[in-house]
Design an enzyme around this catalytic site. Structure first.
Site, PDB file in Angstrom:
ATOM      1  N   TYR A  88       3.650   1.593  16.948  1.00  0.00           N
ATOM      2  CA  TYR A  88       4.996   2.163  17.089  1.00  0.00           C
ATOM      3  C   TYR A  88       6.006   1.119  17.549  1.00  0.00           C
ATOM      4  O   TYR A  88       6.066   0.798  18.741  1.00  0.00           O
ATOM      5  CB  TYR A  88       4.958   3.341  18.074  1.00  0.00           C
TER       6      TYR A  88
ATOM      7  N   SER B 244       0.873  -1.178   0.000  1.00  0.00           N
ATOM      8  CA  SER B 244       0.000   0.000   0.000  1.00  0.00           C
ATOM      9  C   SER B 244       0.908   1.224   0.000  1.00  0.00           C
ATOM     10  O   SER B 244       2.067   1.136   0.425  1.00  0.00           O
ATOM     11  CB  SER B 244      -0.933  -0.006   1.215  1.00  0.00           C
TER      12      SER B 244
ATOM     13  N   HIS C  36       3.648  -1.120   3.827  1.00  0.00           N
ATOM     14  CA  HIS C  36       3.055   0.201   3.562  1.00  0.00           C
ATOM     15  C   HIS C  36       4.214   1.159   3.287  1.00  0.00           C
ATOM     16  O   HIS C  36       5.100   1.309   4.127  1.00  0.00           O
ATOM     17  CB  HIS C  36       2.264   0.646   4.802  1.00  0.00           C
TER      18      HIS C  36
ATOM     19  N   THR D 106      -2.694  11.488   3.656  1.00  0.00           N
ATOM     20  CA  THR D 106      -2.541  11.996   5.022  1.00  0.00           C
ATOM     21  C   THR D 106      -3.390  13.237   5.264  1.00  0.00           C
ATOM     22  O   THR D 106      -3.887  13.876   4.336  1.00  0.00           O
ATOM     23  CB  THR D 106      -1.065  12.328   5.341  1.00  0.00           C
TER      24      THR D 106
ATOM     25  N   GLU E 203       1.395   5.491   0.701  1.00  0.00           N
ATOM     26  CA  GLU E 203       0.882   6.689   1.362  1.00  0.00           C
ATOM     27  C   GLU E 203       1.331   7.947   0.613  1.00  0.00           C
ATOM     28  O   GLU E 203       2.489   8.055   0.220  1.00  0.00           O
ATOM     29  CB  GLU E 203       1.395   6.728   2.805  1.00  0.00           C
TER      30      GLU E 203
ATOM     31  N   ARG F 215       6.579  10.504  -4.314  1.00  0.00           N
ATOM     32  CA  ARG F 215       7.519  10.186  -5.390  1.00  0.00           C
ATOM     33  C   ARG F 215       7.395   8.712  -5.703  1.00  0.00           C
ATOM     34  O   ARG F 215       7.067   7.922  -4.829  1.00  0.00           O
ATOM     35  CB  ARG F 215       8.958  10.462  -4.955  1.00  0.00           C
TER      36      ARG F 215
ATOM     37  N   HIS G 272      -6.804   9.579   5.775  1.00  0.00           N
ATOM     38  CA  HIS G 272      -6.355   9.744   7.160  1.00  0.00           C
ATOM     39  C   HIS G 272      -7.247  10.800   7.816  1.00  0.00           C
ATOM     40  O   HIS G 272      -7.685  11.748   7.168  1.00  0.00           O
ATOM     41  CB  HIS G 272      -4.911  10.249   7.215  1.00  0.00           C
TER      42      HIS G 272
ATOM     43  N   PHE H 204      13.336  14.571  11.511  1.00  0.00           N
ATOM     44  CA  PHE H 204      11.984  14.091  11.803  1.00  0.00           C
ATOM     45  C   PHE H 204      12.024  12.865  12.726  1.00  0.00           C
ATOM     46  O   PHE H 204      11.201  12.732  13.632  1.00  0.00           O
ATOM     47  CB  PHE H 204      11.227  13.794  10.502  1.00  0.00           C
TER      48      PHE H 204
ATOM     49  N   ASP I 173      -0.835  15.131  16.045  1.00  0.00           N
ATOM     50  CA  ASP I 173       0.106  15.832  16.919  1.00  0.00           C
ATOM     51  C   ASP I 173      -0.465  17.191  17.293  1.00  0.00           C
ATOM     52  O   ASP I 173      -1.304  17.732  16.582  1.00  0.00           O
ATOM     53  CB  ASP I 173       1.453  15.995  16.203  1.00  0.00           C
TER      54      ASP I 173
ATOM     55  N   ALA J 166      -6.991   8.441  19.537  1.00  0.00           N
ATOM     56  CA  ALA J 166      -7.355   7.661  18.347  1.00  0.00           C
ATOM     57  C   ALA J 166      -8.425   6.615  18.665  1.00  0.00           C
ATOM     58  O   ALA J 166      -9.336   6.392  17.856  1.00  0.00           O
ATOM     59  CB  ALA J 166      -6.104   7.002  17.760  1.00  0.00           C
TER      60      ALA J 166
ATOM     61  N   ALA K 267      -1.081  18.235   9.870  1.00  0.00           N
ATOM     62  CA  ALA K 267      -1.067  18.472  11.305  1.00  0.00           C
ATOM     63  C   ALA K 267      -2.119  19.515  11.664  1.00  0.00           C
ATOM     64  O   ALA K 267      -2.260  20.531  10.972  1.00  0.00           O
ATOM     65  CB  ALA K 267       0.316  18.943  11.726  1.00  0.00           C
TER      66      ALA K 267
ATOM     67  N   LYS L  35      -7.654   0.481  20.669  1.00  0.00           N
ATOM     68  CA  LYS L  35      -8.045   0.888  19.309  1.00  0.00           C
ATOM     69  C   LYS L  35      -8.658  -0.299  18.552  1.00  0.00           C
ATOM     70  O   LYS L  35      -9.600  -0.145  17.783  1.00  0.00           O
ATOM     71  CB  LYS L  35      -6.825   1.455  18.567  1.00  0.00           C
TER      72      LYS L  35
HETATM   73  P1  FAD Z   1      -2.933   7.445  19.904  1.00  0.00           P
HETATM   74  O1  FAD Z   1      -3.002   6.033  19.477  1.00  0.00           O
HETATM   75  O2  FAD Z   1      -4.182   8.091  20.405  1.00  0.00           O
HETATM   76  O3  FAD Z   1      -1.809   7.525  21.051  1.00  0.00           O
HETATM   77  C1  FAD Z   1      -1.040   8.686  21.264  1.00  0.00           C
HETATM   78  C2  FAD Z   1      -0.464   8.668  22.680  1.00  0.00           C
HETATM   79  O4  FAD Z   1      -1.500   8.909  23.623  1.00  0.00           O
HETATM   80  C3  FAD Z   1       0.167   7.327  23.069  1.00  0.00           C
HETATM   81  O5  FAD Z   1       1.331   7.599  23.796  1.00  0.00           O
HETATM   82  C4  FAD Z   1      -0.905   6.669  23.925  1.00  0.00           C
HETATM   83  O6  FAD Z   1      -0.361   5.758  24.850  1.00  0.00           O
HETATM   84  C5  FAD Z   1      -1.553   7.868  24.591  1.00  0.00           C
HETATM   85  N1  FAD Z   1      -2.967   7.652  24.922  1.00  0.00           N
HETATM   86  C6  FAD Z   1      -3.897   7.014  24.176  1.00  0.00           C
HETATM   87  N2  FAD Z   1      -5.100   7.031  24.784  1.00  0.00           N
HETATM   88  C7  FAD Z   1      -4.929   7.706  25.950  1.00  0.00           C
HETATM   89  C8  FAD Z   1      -5.791   8.085  27.014  1.00  0.00           C
HETATM   90  N3  FAD Z   1      -7.086   7.761  27.003  1.00  0.00           N
HETATM   91  N4  FAD Z   1      -5.267   8.793  28.053  1.00  0.00           N
HETATM   92  C9  FAD Z   1      -3.956   9.143  28.062  1.00  0.00           C
HETATM   93  N5  FAD Z   1      -3.079   8.811  27.085  1.00  0.00           N
HETATM   94  C10 FAD Z   1      -3.558   8.114  26.037  1.00  0.00           C
HETATM   95  N6  FAD Z   1      -0.348  12.633  11.915  1.00  0.00           N
HETATM   96  C11 FAD Z   1      -1.111  13.555  11.255  1.00  0.00           C
HETATM   97  O7  FAD Z   1      -1.258  14.685  11.736  1.00  0.00           O
HETATM   98  N7  FAD Z   1      -1.709  13.250  10.051  1.00  0.00           N
HETATM   99  C12 FAD Z   1      -1.601  12.027   9.482  1.00  0.00           C
HETATM  100  O8  FAD Z   1      -2.159  11.784   8.393  1.00  0.00           O
HETATM  101  C13 FAD Z   1      -0.814  11.022  10.147  1.00  0.00           C
HETATM  102  N8  FAD Z   1      -0.688   9.784   9.631  1.00  0.00           N
HETATM  103  C14 FAD Z   1       0.012   8.829  10.334  1.00  0.00           C
HETATM  104  C15 FAD Z   1       0.064   7.521   9.829  1.00  0.00           C
HETATM  105  C16 FAD Z   1       0.754   6.518  10.516  1.00  0.00           C
HETATM  106  C17 FAD Z   1       0.781   5.123   9.965  1.00  0.00           C
HETATM  107  C18 FAD Z   1       1.435   6.843  11.744  1.00  0.00           C
HETATM  108  C19 FAD Z   1       2.217   5.790  12.476  1.00  0.00           C
HETATM  109  C20 FAD Z   1       1.383   8.148  12.250  1.00  0.00           C
HETATM  110  C21 FAD Z   1       0.667   9.147  11.562  1.00  0.00           C
HETATM  111  N9  FAD Z   1       0.563  10.447  12.058  1.00  0.00           N
HETATM  112  C22 FAD Z   1      -0.192  11.386  11.389  1.00  0.00           C
HETATM  113  C23 FAD Z   1       1.265  10.832  13.288  1.00  0.00           C
HETATM  114  C24 FAD Z   1       0.377  10.678  14.553  1.00  0.00           C
HETATM  115  O9  FAD Z   1      -0.727  11.541  14.480  1.00  0.00           O
HETATM  116  C25 FAD Z   1       1.231  10.993  15.771  1.00  0.00           C
HETATM  117  O10 FAD Z   1       2.200  10.015  15.953  1.00  0.00           O
HETATM  118  C26 FAD Z   1       0.476  11.272  17.068  1.00  0.00           C
HETATM  119  O11 FAD Z   1       1.403  11.776  18.029  1.00  0.00           O
HETATM  120  C27 FAD Z   1      -0.186  10.074  17.697  1.00  0.00           C
HETATM  121  O12 FAD Z   1      -1.272   9.642  16.979  1.00  0.00           O
HETATM  122  P2  FAD Z   1      -1.857   8.158  17.258  1.00  0.00           P
HETATM  123  O13 FAD Z   1      -3.031   7.964  16.417  1.00  0.00           O
HETATM  124  O14 FAD Z   1      -0.762   7.187  17.194  1.00  0.00           O
HETATM  125  O15 FAD Z   1      -2.324   8.390  18.789  1.00  0.00           O
END
Ligand code: FAD
Length: 307
Positions: free
Chosen positions: A157, A23, A278, A56, A25, A284, A85, A228, A117, A136, A59, A177
């Site tokens: 992660y 897949s 993925h 994606t 991205e 590119r 996303h 990054f 983020d 999430a 942010a 999740k």
């Molecule tokens: P989560 O799974 O919600 O977790 C984030 C943190 O919060 C973890 O440390 C977790 O332990 C903690 N947590 C979860 N639930 C709770 C709770 N109830 N109370 C307290 N802590 C909690 N970013 C973008 O902006 N746009 C994108 O399109 C994008 N695409 C991505 C695609 C992939 C495949 C990946 C791996 C990352 C992507 N990101 C993107 C980055 C991502 O948004 C960041 O890494 C962000 O910091 C965490 O998102 P997450 O969905 O992993 O968060």
């Protein structure tokens, strides 16, 4: 396994090639030039028949319209199955729910659900929107409430999310999740396959059975990748830095090294039993195309593509 056996596994059109799923991205383009580069990449990668492509979400939700437009055009003009996303950042539940509904109306049946983020940037303290989905896991539940037929992928992660205090917290979050309805995890990119394998062992030991698809980043720019990676928690092995050292002014060799590094990584993962990949394409096509060829994936002949 002899080296000839190893290479025979990736002969064109053989069974092993059909066992590999890929897949891709992409990110929504900001300018006309970037737009041209995205669609050029999409058109070149489309004939590899990816399982899906994803777009994606900038942010802080900064690309909401552009993500939507890109996904819409993919549906209209390609045979690809796009996944949009979506993040929790900077929007109320109502606003996010509206985005989910509009994707459903468009015919999208796959969302990559993320927390996102902080709007101030990676490293700033995350504060959920007061009326929003907080994490999430909450977003996955919301998507399922609104569109029960939507496939949902989430992040994972191999080196732990920087905000997770320990592995138990990390795995518990992934489980939450999945319990909310996610059926696939896509990992943050990594360069050390041992870390991925150890992570996968932890995931399976916790009873998680959904596919965990490694995210592969072909390195377009090593300096940017280092910056990054420091922010998102991906480690850069010494051997990798060594391979790129002194190549700042030598784009051609850099590209060859990037291709070799990523090919080596995916082929080693195949040897460890991985079948799905993925790719973070950075809009590119060259590196991803080359790596897919090494996985035995080549574009179908034109007459088969049309069929
Ligand atoms: P989560 O799974 O919600 O977790 C984030 C943190 O919060 C973890 O440390 C977790 O332990 C903690 N947590 C979860 N639930 C709770 C709770 N109830 N109370 C307290 N802590 C909690 N970013 C973008 O902006 N746009 C994108 O399109 C994008 N695409 C991505 C695609 C992939 C495949 C990946 C791996 C990352 C992507 N990101 C993107 C980055 C991502 O948004 C960041 O890494 C962000 O910091 C965490 O998102 P997450 O969905 O992993 O968060």
């Amino acid at each position: 396994m002899s080296s000839s056996d190893k290479f025979r596994r990736f002969e064109l059109g053989n069974d092993s090639a059909s066992r590999v799923n890929v897949s891709f991205e992409f990110f929504p383009p900001k300018t006309e030039k970037m737009e041209a580069s995205l669609w050029n990449a999409v058109k070149r990668l489309e004939p590899l028949n990816p399982a899906f492509v994803s777009v994606t979400y900038g942010a802080g939700g900064s690309t909401r319209e552009r993500t939507h437009r890109t996904v819409e055009r993919m549906i209209r003009e390609t045979s690809l199955r796009p996944a949009a996303h979506l993040t929790c950042v900077g929007a109320s539940r109502e606003e996010i729910d509206e985005v989910i509904r509009s994707y459903h109306e468009l015919g999208v049946r796959h969302i990559v659900a993320l927390r996102g983020d902080p709007q101030e940037g990676i490293g700033a303290i995350y504060k959920p929107h007061p009326q929003g989905y907080a994490y999430a896991g909450d977003l996955v539940a919301g998507i399922h409430r609104i569109s029960p037929d939507m496939e949902v992928s989430v992040s994972a992660y191999p080196e732990r999310h920087p905000e997770s205090a320990d592995w138990q917290t990390e795995i518990d979050n992934l489980k939450r999740k999945i319990d909310a309805g996610a059926t696939r995890a896509i990992t943050q990119y990594f360069f050390d396959n041992d870390l991925f394998e150890t992570f996968l062992e932890k995931v399976r030991a916790a009873g998680i059975t959904i596919p965990v698809v490694p995210g592969i980043l072909p390195i377009v720019n090593f300096e940017t990748t280092m910056v990054f990676s420091a922010k998102c928690g991906t480690s850069i092995p010494h051997w990798l830095a060594h391979r790129f050292s002194g190549l700042d002014e030598d784009a051609e060799t850099r590209k060859l090294v990037a291709s070799a590094v990523a090919c080596e990584q995916v082929l080693d993962l195949v040897d460890r039993g991985v079948t799905d990949f993925h790719f973070y394409t950075m809009n590119r096509s060259e590196l991803t195309l080359a790596i897919c060829r090494m996985l035995g994936l080549v574009p179908a002949p034109v007459e088969q593509q049309a069929a």
